[in-house]
Enzyme design. Sequence first.
Site, PDB file in Angstrom:
ATOM      1  N   LYS A  52       0.850  -1.201   0.000  1.00  0.00           N
ATOM      2  CA  LYS A  52       0.000   0.000   0.000  1.00  0.00           C
ATOM      3  C   LYS A  52       0.874   1.234   0.000  1.00  0.00           C
ATOM      4  O   LYS A  52       2.042   1.210   0.397  1.00  0.00           O
ATOM      5  CB  LYS A  52      -0.934   0.007   1.217  1.00  0.00           C
ATOM      6  CG  LYS A  52      -0.255   0.052   2.586  1.00  0.00           C
ATOM      7  CD  LYS A  52       0.128   1.435   3.062  1.00  0.00           C
ATOM      8  CE  LYS A  52       0.856   1.384   4.410  1.00  0.00           C
ATOM      9  NZ  LYS A  52       1.469   2.679   4.786  1.00  0.00           N
ATOM     10  N   ASP A 178      -2.668  -1.182  10.437  1.00  0.00           N
ATOM     11  CA  ASP A 178      -2.891  -1.272   8.998  1.00  0.00           C
ATOM     12  C   ASP A 178      -3.623  -2.540   8.575  1.00  0.00           C
ATOM     13  O   ASP A 178      -4.075  -2.637   7.427  1.00  0.00           O
ATOM     14  CB  ASP A 178      -1.554  -1.220   8.242  1.00  0.00           C
ATOM     15  CG  ASP A 178      -0.952   0.179   8.204  1.00  0.00           C
ATOM     16  OD1 ASP A 178      -1.688   1.151   8.488  1.00  0.00           O
ATOM     17  OD2 ASP A 178       0.236   0.299   7.889  1.00  0.00           O
TER      18      ASP A 178
END
Length: 346
Positions: A52, A178
Amino acid sequence: MPPAPSTSPRLVLPTLLGRTGDIGLLFSGCAARPAGAESAAVASMVVKTPAKINLFLKVLGRRPDGYHELDSLMAPVEVFDRLRLEFPRAHGLCLVCPGHPELEGPDNLALRAADAFFRATGRAPRLRLHLRKNIPLAAGLGGGSSDAGATLRALNRHFGRPLAPRRLAKLALRLGADVPFFLRGGPCRAGGVGERLRPVRLPPFWVVLAFAPFGLSTREVFERFDRRSRSGKGNKGKNRLTERRDSARERPSGGGWSCERLAENLVNDLQPIGEALHPEIGRVRLELLKAGAAGASMSGSGPTVFGLFFDGAAAARSLRALRREGGWTYLVARGVAKEPADETAT
């Protein structure tokens, strides 16, 4: 805790609540299985776990529990680890990671995610994980969190979805800030410590990723940010990047983000810390801008830097033309607009 040697018959894995549970992780079962010891027809799943980037990251303040309140736009990009889950008949839980023996110990997030799932469902663990790392370590790209989210999602699917989405999300958050993002998949606006997720619509985009030959400790970066904030030099959490009235417009049903708005909002409150620790981060970012990127920023707590493009051919030309920092690795990756159909049973 250092990784256990492959000859160890048992290994102790911490539970989610901080207690220690001896669940007998058979690392020798991962490292070497005698030929014919088990039928080749073992059920398995192969999962591609994306990296990401943080298209923006605002640190709004430190909470009483020590975590930080964030406002971030997160998007997966097509740089993948490959995770194979095998479901043998024998009891045990283990992981092998060729080339990275240091990741085979009990602190590995994918192992912890599997342990959390089996404890939450009351099932005896029967799992071998084979992890091939392509996402750089300690790079601000969420590789370990992605592996954990994919493990939770794949296990829940394999066993007939015994855990409701909300329960699965709670397990994910206990593993790391996350992990809920990777559990969900697709670009999201993230709030809280990262657990409040709202899907957003992004235009097609590509990034030139610049991987540093060093890592950065997330803990150290945030600690330095806190010291900077206390000295009056950092963000005090007053300026949100967009106002509340924009939240409906950024959603898929509201038209999403335009290319211009995305490019002009690239900001990372942690970037000054990263550049102070390693000035080459700033040099790499400037070179990406000179090479034609619509914007450039450090991702997360760094040190990876990305240049943003809205045309794949332009990104490829930039990759060929830009002046490269010594020791850094560069590649072009496409942004992931939605959760990939990446789980396959064999």
